[in-house]
Design an enzyme around this catalytic site. Sequence first.
Site, PDB file in Angstrom:
ATOM      1  N   PRO A  11       0.676  -1.183   0.044  1.00  6.05           N
ATOM      2  CG  PRO A  11       0.088  -1.119   2.035  1.00  6.05           C
ATOM      3  CD  PRO A  11       0.600  -2.079   0.937  1.00  6.05           C
ATOM      4  CG  ASN A  12      -0.286   4.440   1.234  1.00  3.13           C
ATOM      5  OD1 ASN A  12      -1.430   4.726   0.964  1.00  3.13           O
ATOM      6  ND2 ASN A  12      -0.208   3.672   2.515  1.00  3.13           N
ATOM      7  NE  ARG A  19       3.862   6.579   1.514  1.00  2.00           N
ATOM      8  CZ  ARG A  19       4.207   5.429   2.033  1.00  2.00           C
ATOM      9  NH1 ARG A  19       4.392   4.708   1.219  1.00  2.00           N
ATOM     10  NH2 ARG A  19       4.154   5.122   3.298  1.00  2.00           N
ATOM     11  CE1 TYR A  24       9.053   5.187   2.951  1.00  4.45           C
ATOM     12  CE2 TYR A  24       7.311   6.878   2.834  1.00  4.45           C
ATOM     13  CZ  TYR A  24       7.662   5.413   3.540  1.00  4.45           C
ATOM     14  OH  TYR A  24       7.284   5.303   4.573  1.00  4.45           O
ATOM     15  CG  ASN A  75       8.502  -2.115   0.215  1.00  5.82           C
ATOM     16  OD1 ASN A  75       8.026  -2.001   1.088  1.00  5.82           O
ATOM     17  ND2 ASN A  75       9.052  -0.938  -0.259  1.00  5.82           N
ATOM     18  CB  ALA A  78       1.465   0.131   6.641  1.00  6.85           C
ATOM     19  CG  HIS A  81       5.492  -2.101   9.950  1.00  7.33           C
ATOM     20  ND1 HIS A  81       6.823  -2.677  10.043  1.00  7.33           N
ATOM     21  CD2 HIS A  81       5.402  -1.242   9.166  1.00  7.33           C
ATOM     22  CE1 HIS A  81       7.411  -1.820   9.287  1.00  7.33           C
ATOM     23  NE2 HIS A  81       6.541  -1.153   8.650  1.00  7.33           N
ATOM     24  CG  ASP A  88      -0.153 -17.512   8.513  1.00 10.78           C
ATOM     25  OD1 ASP A  88       1.070 -17.546   9.211  1.00 10.78           O
ATOM     26  OD2 ASP A  88      -1.384 -17.510   8.994  1.00 10.78           O
ATOM     27  CD  GLU A  99      11.019  -7.251   5.693  1.00 14.16           C
ATOM     28  OE1 GLU A  99      11.196  -8.490   6.340  1.00 14.16           O
ATOM     29  OE2 GLU A  99      10.442  -6.218   6.438  1.00 14.16           O
ATOM     30  CG  HIS A 101      11.357  -2.013   4.459  1.00 16.87           C
ATOM     31  ND1 HIS A 101       9.754  -2.113   4.148  1.00 16.87           N
ATOM     32  CD2 HIS A 101      11.713  -3.374   4.981  1.00 16.87           C
ATOM     33  CE1 HIS A 101       9.363  -3.268   4.858  1.00 16.87           C
ATOM     34  NE2 HIS A 101      10.568  -3.872   5.389  1.00 16.87           N
ATOM     35  CB  SER A 103      12.635   4.374   4.767  1.00  9.71           C
ATOM     36  OG  SER A 103      11.561   3.503   5.373  1.00  9.71           O
ATOM     37  NE  ARG A 108      10.259   6.027   8.480  1.00 10.52           N
ATOM     38  CZ  ARG A 108       9.293   5.864   7.628  1.00 10.52           C
ATOM     39  NH1 ARG A 108       9.305   4.797   6.593  1.00 10.52           N
ATOM     40  NH2 ARG A 108       8.052   6.587   7.433  1.00 10.52           N
ATOM     41  NE  ARG A 112       7.086   4.268   9.936  1.00 10.16           N
ATOM     42  CZ  ARG A 112       6.178   4.411   9.249  1.00 10.16           C
ATOM     43  NH1 ARG A 112       5.576   3.314   8.232  1.00 10.16           N
ATOM     44  NH2 ARG A 112       5.274   5.420   8.996  1.00 10.16           N
TER      45      ARG A 112
HETATM   46  C1  DQA Z   1       8.168   1.035   3.438  1.00 11.37           C
HETATM   47  C2  DQA Z   1       8.422   1.302   5.148  1.00 11.37           C
HETATM   48  C3  DQA Z   1       7.156   1.017   6.119  1.00 11.37           C
HETATM   49  O1  DQA Z   1       7.163   1.349   7.343  1.00 11.37           O
HETATM   50  C4  DQA Z   1       6.024   2.032   5.020  1.00 11.37           C
HETATM   51  O2  DQA Z   1       4.767   1.900   5.973  1.00 11.37           O
HETATM   52  C5  DQA Z   1       5.894   1.869   3.971  1.00 11.37           C
HETATM   53  C6  DQA Z   1       7.142   1.915   3.250  1.00 11.37           C
HETATM   54  C7  DQA Z   1       9.664   1.510   2.911  1.00 11.37           C
HETATM   55  O3  DQA Z   1       9.804   0.957   1.762  1.00 11.37           O
HETATM   56  O4  DQA Z   1      10.311   2.090   3.381  1.00 11.37           O
HETATM   57  O5  DQA Z   1       4.875   2.135   3.256  1.00 11.37           O
HETATM   58  O6  DQA Z   1       7.783  -0.408   3.185  1.00 11.37           O
END
Ligand code: DQA
Length: 155
Positions: A11-12, A19, A24, A75, A78, A81, A88, A99, A101, A103, A108, A112
Site C-alpha cells: 500500500p501507498n 509521498r 522516500y 516491499n 505498512a 508491520h 502465512d 524483504e 524497504h 527507508s 524510524r 516499524r
Molecule cells: C516502507 C516502510 C514502511 O514502514 C512503510 O509503511 C511504507 C514503506 C519502505 O519501503 O520504506 O509504506 O515499506
Amino acid sequence: MAKTIFVLNGPNLNLLGSREPGIYGRETLIQIAARTEACAKAHGLGLEFRQSNSEAQLIEWVHEAGENADGLIMNAGAYTHTSIALLDALRAVALPVIEVHLSNIFAREDFRHRSYVAPAAQGVISGFGGQSYELAIEAMARLLGSKGKAKKKKK
Ligand code: DQA
C-alpha cells in the site's frame, strides 16, 4: 528458461515520488520498476513487478508466485508491520523471499521495527531508497545461482 522473480509492492507505494519525499525520495515506482527490470535483465532474470493497496490482492500474488516464480522480493509497505496473513502466505510457498524497504525501518518509529515478513525471508534490505530493489535482485541472483536450483526446500 530464465528464472522469474516476482517483485510485490504494498500500500501507498504507488504514490512514490510525491509521498513524503524527505523519507522516500523523489523517484516514482515506475522509475524504480524500470531500474529493477534493467538489473534483473543484466542478471538473466525475468521480472514481474506489481503494486497493490489491497492485502488480499498481495496474498493472491504470493500464491501465484508460488506457482510461477523462482523467487519473491517483497516491499509490503505498512502491511509489513501488521499482516500475519501475509506471513502465512509467504511461509506457505516454497520460494526464497527477500524483504525490501526504501527507508531504514529500524531508524524510524518503534512500530516499524517489527516485521511480519522477515521471519519468512532469507534477508532484509532496508534504507537504500530505490536502490534497495537492485540490491535485492543482486542478492536473489546469488541465492538462486549458489543454490544451483530454483526452489528452496519446504520448511
Ligand atoms: C516502507 C516502510 C514502511 O514502514 C512503510 O509503511 C511504507 C514503506 C519502505 O519501503 O520504506 O509504506 O515499506
